[in-house]
Design a protein around this motif. Structure first.
Motif, PDB file in Angstrom:
ATOM      1  N   ASN A 257       5.433  13.110  -8.450  1.00  9.61           N
ATOM      2  CA  ASN A 257       5.055  14.507  -8.270  1.00  9.61           C
ATOM      3  C   ASN A 257       6.234  15.342  -7.740  1.00  9.61           C
ATOM      4  O   ASN A 257       6.063  16.509  -7.406  1.00  9.61           O
ATOM      5  CB  ASN A 257       3.874  14.585  -7.285  1.00  9.61           C
ATOM      6  N   GLY A 258       7.379  14.717  -7.619  1.00 10.39           N
ATOM      7  CA  GLY A 258       8.574  15.416  -7.142  1.00 10.39           C
ATOM      8  C   GLY A 258       8.615  15.583  -5.635  1.00 10.39           C
ATOM      9  O   GLY A 258       9.481  16.287  -5.101  1.00 10.39           O
ATOM     10  N   GLU A 259       7.699  14.936  -4.919  1.00 12.46           N
ATOM     11  CA  GLU A 259       7.685  15.037  -3.448  1.00 12.46           C
ATOM     12  C   GLU A 259       8.535  13.894  -2.880  1.00 12.46           C
ATOM     13  O   GLU A 259       8.012  12.924  -2.332  1.00 12.46           O
ATOM     14  CB  GLU A 259       6.243  14.973  -2.926  1.00 12.46           C
ATOM     15  N   TYR A 260       9.847  14.036  -2.994  1.00 12.67           N
ATOM     16  CA  TYR A 260      10.737  12.920  -2.675  1.00 12.67           C
ATOM     17  C   TYR A 260      10.848  12.647  -1.167  1.00 12.67           C
ATOM     18  O   TYR A 260      11.010  11.505  -0.759  1.00 12.67           O
ATOM     19  CB  TYR A 260      12.126  13.181  -3.281  1.00 12.67           C
ATOM     20  N   GLU A 261      10.750  13.708  -0.380  1.00 11.01           N
ATOM     21  CA  GLU A 261      10.805  13.480   1.079  1.00 11.01           C
ATOM     22  C   GLU A 261       9.614  12.659   1.533  1.00 11.01           C
ATOM     23  O   GLU A 261       9.741  11.752   2.358  1.00 11.01           O
ATOM     24  CB  GLU A 261      10.841  14.825   1.813  1.00 11.01           C
ATOM     25  N   GLU A 262       8.462  13.035   0.999  1.00  8.52           N
ATOM     26  CA  GLU A 262       7.243  12.303   1.346  1.00  8.52           C
ATOM     27  C   GLU A 262       7.365  10.846   0.870  1.00  8.52           C
ATOM     28  O   GLU A 262       7.004   9.903   1.568  1.00  8.52           O
ATOM     29  CB  GLU A 262       6.044  12.987   0.680  1.00  8.52           C
ATOM     30  N   ALA A 263       7.899  10.678  -0.334  1.00  4.97           N
ATOM     31  CA  ALA A 263       8.080   9.330  -0.882  1.00  4.97           C
ATOM     32  C   ALA A 263       9.021   8.524   0.024  1.00  4.97           C
ATOM     33  O   ALA A 263       8.732   7.368   0.376  1.00  4.97           O
ATOM     34  CB  ALA A 263       8.648   9.412  -2.297  1.00  4.97           C
ATOM     35  N   LEU A 264      10.123   9.152   0.427  1.00  3.37           N
ATOM     36  CA  LEU A 264      11.074   8.461   1.305  1.00  3.37           C
ATOM     37  C   LEU A 264      10.429   8.082   2.642  1.00  3.37           C
ATOM     38  O   LEU A 264      10.654   6.999   3.181  1.00  3.37           O
ATOM     39  CB  LEU A 264      12.294   9.363   1.549  1.00  3.37           C
ATOM     40  N   HIS A 265       9.577   8.969   3.133  1.00  4.41           N
ATOM     41  CA  HIS A 265       8.863   8.709   4.385  1.00  4.41           C
ATOM     42  C   HIS A 265       8.062   7.395   4.283  1.00  4.41           C
ATOM     43  O   HIS A 265       8.026   6.589   5.212  1.00  4.41           O
ATOM     44  CB  HIS A 265       7.953   9.905   4.682  1.00  4.41           C
ATOM     45  N   TYR A 266       7.422   7.178   3.145  1.00  9.06           N
ATOM     46  CA  TYR A 266       6.614   5.960   2.997  1.00  9.06           C
ATOM     47  C   TYR A 266       7.462   4.687   2.897  1.00  9.06           C
ATOM     48  O   TYR A 266       6.994   3.608   3.239  1.00  9.06           O
ATOM     49  CB  TYR A 266       5.651   6.093   1.804  1.00  9.06           C
TER      50      TYR A 266
ATOM     51  N   CYS B  25       0.849  -1.202   0.000  1.00  9.18           N
ATOM     52  CA  CYS B  25       0.000   0.000   0.000  1.00  9.18           C
ATOM     53  C   CYS B  25       0.882   1.248   0.000  1.00  9.18           C
ATOM     54  O   CYS B  25       0.624   2.216  -0.716  1.00  9.18           O
ATOM     55  CB  CYS B  25      -0.841   0.056   1.265  1.00  9.18           C
ATOM     56  N   TYR B  26       1.927   1.183   0.838  1.00 14.59           N
ATOM     57  CA  TYR B  26       2.843   2.333   0.932  1.00 14.59           C
ATOM     58  C   TYR B  26       3.629   2.510  -0.372  1.00 14.59           C
ATOM     59  O   TYR B  26       4.028   3.605  -0.724  1.00 14.59           O
ATOM     60  CB  TYR B  26       3.788   2.154   2.125  1.00 14.59           C
ATOM     61  N   LEU B  27       3.822   1.407  -1.066  1.00 16.00           N
ATOM     62  CA  LEU B  27       4.465   1.463  -2.376  1.00 16.00           C
ATOM     63  C   LEU B  27       3.627   2.342  -3.312  1.00 16.00           C
ATOM     64  O   LEU B  27       4.150   3.153  -4.076  1.00 16.00           O
ATOM     65  CB  LEU B  27       4.546   0.030  -2.925  1.00 16.00           C
ATOM     66  N   GLY B  28       2.285   2.156  -3.214  1.00 13.57           N
ATOM     67  CA  GLY B  28       1.380   2.982  -4.023  1.00 13.57           C
ATOM     68  C   GLY B  28       1.548   4.463  -3.689  1.00 13.57           C
ATOM     69  O   GLY B  28       1.623   5.311  -4.591  1.00 13.57           O
ATOM     70  N   PHE B  29       1.607   4.772  -2.388  1.00 15.82           N
ATOM     71  CA  PHE B  29       1.817   6.168  -1.982  1.00 15.82           C
ATOM     72  C   PHE B  29       3.142   6.682  -2.557  1.00 15.82           C
ATOM     73  O   PHE B  29       3.239   7.801  -3.039  1.00 15.82           O
ATOM     74  CB  PHE B  29       1.872   6.271  -0.447  1.00 15.82           C
ATOM     75  N   TYR B  30       4.165   5.841  -2.442  1.00 14.97           N
ATOM     76  CA  TYR B  30       5.499   6.235  -2.914  1.00 14.97           C
ATOM     77  C   TYR B  30       5.447   6.687  -4.373  1.00 14.97           C
ATOM     78  O   TYR B  30       5.939   7.762  -4.721  1.00 14.97           O
ATOM     79  CB  TYR B  30       6.462   5.050  -2.754  1.00 14.97           C
ATOM     80  N   PHE B  31       4.838   5.857  -5.233  1.00 14.18           N
ATOM     81  CA  PHE B  31       4.829   6.188  -6.661  1.00 14.18           C
ATOM     82  C   PHE B  31       4.134   7.534  -6.906  1.00 14.18           C
ATOM     83  O   PHE B  31       4.594   8.338  -7.714  1.00 14.18           O
ATOM     84  CB  PHE B  31       4.132   5.082  -7.468  1.00 14.18           C
ATOM     85  N   ALA B  32       3.006   7.744  -6.184  1.00 11.76           N
ATOM     86  CA  ALA B  32       2.258   8.991  -6.386  1.00 11.76           C
ATOM     87  C   ALA B  32       3.100  10.197  -5.990  1.00 11.76           C
ATOM     88  O   ALA B  32       3.137  11.196  -6.720  1.00 11.76           O
ATOM     89  CB  ALA B  32       0.970   8.948  -5.578  1.00 11.76           C
TER      90      ALA B  32
ATOM     91  N   GLY C 179      18.623   9.467  -3.703  1.00  6.63           N
ATOM     92  CA  GLY C 179      19.359  10.039  -4.831  1.00  6.63           C
ATOM     93  C   GLY C 179      18.751  11.370  -5.240  1.00  6.63           C
ATOM     94  O   GLY C 179      19.468  12.343  -5.493  1.00  6.63           O
ATOM     95  N   GLN C 180      17.443  11.424  -5.298  1.00  8.88           N
ATOM     96  CA  GLN C 180      16.765  12.674  -5.679  1.00  8.88           C
ATOM     97  C   GLN C 180      16.995  13.758  -4.636  1.00  8.88           C
ATOM     98  O   GLN C 180      17.022  14.936  -4.955  1.00  8.88           O
ATOM     99  CB  GLN C 180      15.253  12.428  -5.837  1.00  8.88           C
TER     100      GLN C 180
END
Lengths: 545, 79
Positions: A459-468, A448-455, A490-491
């Motif tokens: 969208n360039g929200e890499y901190e949020e992606a890393l959080h997930y 599920c968190y993988l889904g959040f990560y991709f979204a 990396g981003q």
């Protein structure tokens, strides 16, 4: 009385001798040895019935011939036989909850009759009730003999001072049964089969054995001056343990009772149903130990539920074996066909050993399943996934959209759909569904968190992606988690910080890295996202050729 | 029904709440209380009877005590 009439009260599978042995067991018990009156009463009515003399079972005959009362006994003015019949009924009830729990036959005295009834006592051994046995294999066979988990919703108890809200109380059993009947993972017993428990309170273990269910939902309704309180609980029937309960409190407004009931029912369904709802979670926990190695008795579908949590290669292999075995026995088992198809797809994208052409094989299985059950919600979702793997975006969306019309959207369905939409590149819809799923049941699996990560990543929200990524807990066999951590770092320019993930990827997954684009593109249709992940991971030092 | 509850409360005044609760939810308890009331009325009737059958009367008194005990056990479980 003719023999055949008396015979109605005797089980065809039990001889008179066996019934007399049961009578002897009851009379020898501590409970009955304390009451000569009730022992004589029971002995007389059982023996008369076995001798086909049920016509003689009238108050006067029982009093005089059975209990030694004088010949001038008058049942019109003396109710002691009626009263003792009630006491006998209650004492037998207690006996079968305690000392007689394991007896093979049950002798009952039904209200309104002095003729006893002989029933098969469904619980055949104490080990069945306690979930214990000398032989581990016996326990397993008893516990998971069905291909589906089964559930019954018992009538809720009315603890209100009047019957004014009886309709509200009754509505829970009926509505929850209707809602759970749409669940593909759990089979639910018809509401009418549970109605007898509204007045006949039984030990939950006996209810479970009687209805043949693994779990029961119980509940009660109370009120204060201004509030109505509904308590709902989930009980596991093998050992009678309550594994979940929740109190719902609402302002008392008679014109809003149906809305209140709908809210509660939806919440209960959301928490308990689905592949990571409490029911399956509890079952997976129970079977995760010693039963794990025994494919003879293990339920293939439960293996699948376990793989949904761990995604380890070993669990996937065992799950495949169990499914193939189940399909050998029952080639038209829709659920097994669908989940084997799903297993082919996701094991391929994880780079695990699988069948030669997993996508074609999955399509074959899904075609067969949907020809048998075209309205299967899970089947249509998996069909949508198969289209993702084929790169057919429009067909995938069509199948996923259609599946939403086929049943209630439990958190597991919402999260599966949300994840799928995000993999397709439909991030807005995907994110809404994932958030809704998480709100309904916060105990969601890692993907599920993988889904959040991709979204967030696209969208360039890499901190949020890393959080997930910190929430993703799966087997170490899963390459994608360290890959996505490295890509997000990396981003964010955290090159040094990404060393552990880079080292792990380079050391453990060189074969996958050699074909990374192929693996990622197998389930991610947004090519820009795939390229960005690869580009960023490369930047951190991941050996991607 | 209220009359039966009140009579049982008179018998066990300290357990009013438990009696009320059990009466609402437990059919066996309601039966038990009805049987007790019936038995008590038979005993009271015979107490005023000049031609009393002493053996029958003694049986009924024993039965009344048994029912009292049965109710007490149920209430203690609830308590």
């Amino acid at each position: 009385m003719p023999e055949n009439v008396a015979g109605k009260h005797i089980l065809p599978n039990y001889s008179k001798q066996e019934i007399l042995e049961e009578l002897d067991r009851i009379l020898s018990s501590d409970l009955f040895s304390r009451s000569s009156v009730l022992s004589n009463f029971l002995k007389f009515i059982v023996e008369e019935t076995l001798a086909s003399r049920t016509d003689s079972l009238k108050e006067y005959i029982i009093a005089v011939n059975g209990l030694g009362k004088s010949a001038n006994f008058n049942p019109q003015t003396n109710a002691t036989i009626r009263i003792n019949a009630g006491r006998l009924r209650r004492l037998l009830h207690t006996y079968y909850l305690e000392a007689g729990m394991t007896d093979p036959i049950k002798i009952e005295v039904i209200k309104g009759s002095y003729v006893p009834v002989f029933r098969s006592h469904i619980i055949t051994s104490k080990a069945d009730i306690q979930g214990k046995s000398d032989s581990p294999s016996n326990t397993k066979a008893n516990t998971y003999s069905r291909s589906k988990l089964t559930l019954a919703i018992l009538p809720f108890r009315n603890l209100l001072p009047s019957d004014e809200y009886q309709f509200f109380v009754d509505g829970f059993g009926e509505e929850l049964t209707r809602i759970f009947s749409n669940s593909e993972e759990i089979a639910v017993v018809a509401h009418f089969s549970t109605l007898k428990y509204a007045t006949h309170i039984e030990d939950i273990r006996i209810v479970g054995a009687d209805l043949g269910v693994h779990y029961v939902i119980v509940g009660s309704v109370k009120r204060s001056a201004t509030k109505i309180r509904v308590n709902v609980g989930l009980v596991e029937t093998m050992n009678g343990m309550q594994i979940w309960s929740k109190d719902y409190s609402h302002d008392l407004q008679k014109d809003k009772t149906i809305d209140i009931q709908d809210q509660i029912n939806d919440d209960v369904f959301a928490l308990l149903s689905g592949q990571y709802g409490l029911i399956i979670n509890d079952t997976v926990r129970l079977v995760g130990g010693e039963m794990k190695q025994d494919l003879q008795t293990f339920d293939a579908i439960l293996w699948f539920n376990l793989t949904q949590i761990t995604h380890s290669e070993a669990d996937c292999i065992l799950c495949r074996k169990a499914l193939e075995k189940a399909l050998l026995k029952d080639p038209n088992n829709v659920m097994c066909l669908i989940i084997l198809g799903d297993l082919n797809l996701f094991t391929y994208s994880l780079g695990y050993k699988t069948v030669e052409d997993p996508i074609a094989e999955a399509l074959k299985l899904l075609d067969k399943a949907l020809s048998i059950a075209p309205a299967s919600q899970f089947g249509n979702i998996t069909r949508g996934w198969a289209n993702v793997y084929l790169g057919k975006k429009n067909e995938a969306i069509e199948a996923l959209d259609y599946s939403m019309q086929l049943g209630p959207l439990s958190p597991s369905i919402k999260s599966t759909l949300g994840f799928a939409y995000n993999c397709i590149g439909e991030y807005k819809r995907g994110l809404v569904l994932l958030k809704e799923a998480l709100n309904l049941n916060p105990y969601c699996p890692w993907w599920c968190y993988l889904g959040f990560y991709f979204a967030y990543y696209q969208n360039g929200e890499y901190e949020e992606a890393l959080h997930y990524t910190q929430k993703m807990k799966a087997s170490e066999d899963v390459y994608i988690i360290p890959l996505l951590i490295a890509a997000a770092k990396g981003q964010l320019g955290l090159i040094l910080d990404s060393k552990p993930e880079v080292a792990l990827l380079n050391e453990k997954f060189p074969e996958i890295l050699a074909n990374l684009k192929l693996y990622l593109s197998s389930f991610l249709l947004d090519e820009t996202l795939v390229d960005n992940i690869i580009f960023s991971a490369k930047k951190t030092g991941v050996n991607i050729t | 029904m209220r009359k039966e509850v009140d009579s049982i409360i008179q018998l066990f005044p300290d357990l009013e709440e438990e009696i009320d609760d059990l009466f609402q939810i437990d059919e066996n308890f309601r039966d038990m209380c009805s049987d007790y009331m019936l038995c008590r009325s038979m005993v009271l009737e015979r107490k005023n009877d000049r031609n009393i059958n002493r053996e029958e009367f003694a049986d009924m008194e024993v039965l009344q005590r048994s029912l009292e005990e049965e109710i007490r056990v149920q209430l203690n479980i609830k308590k």
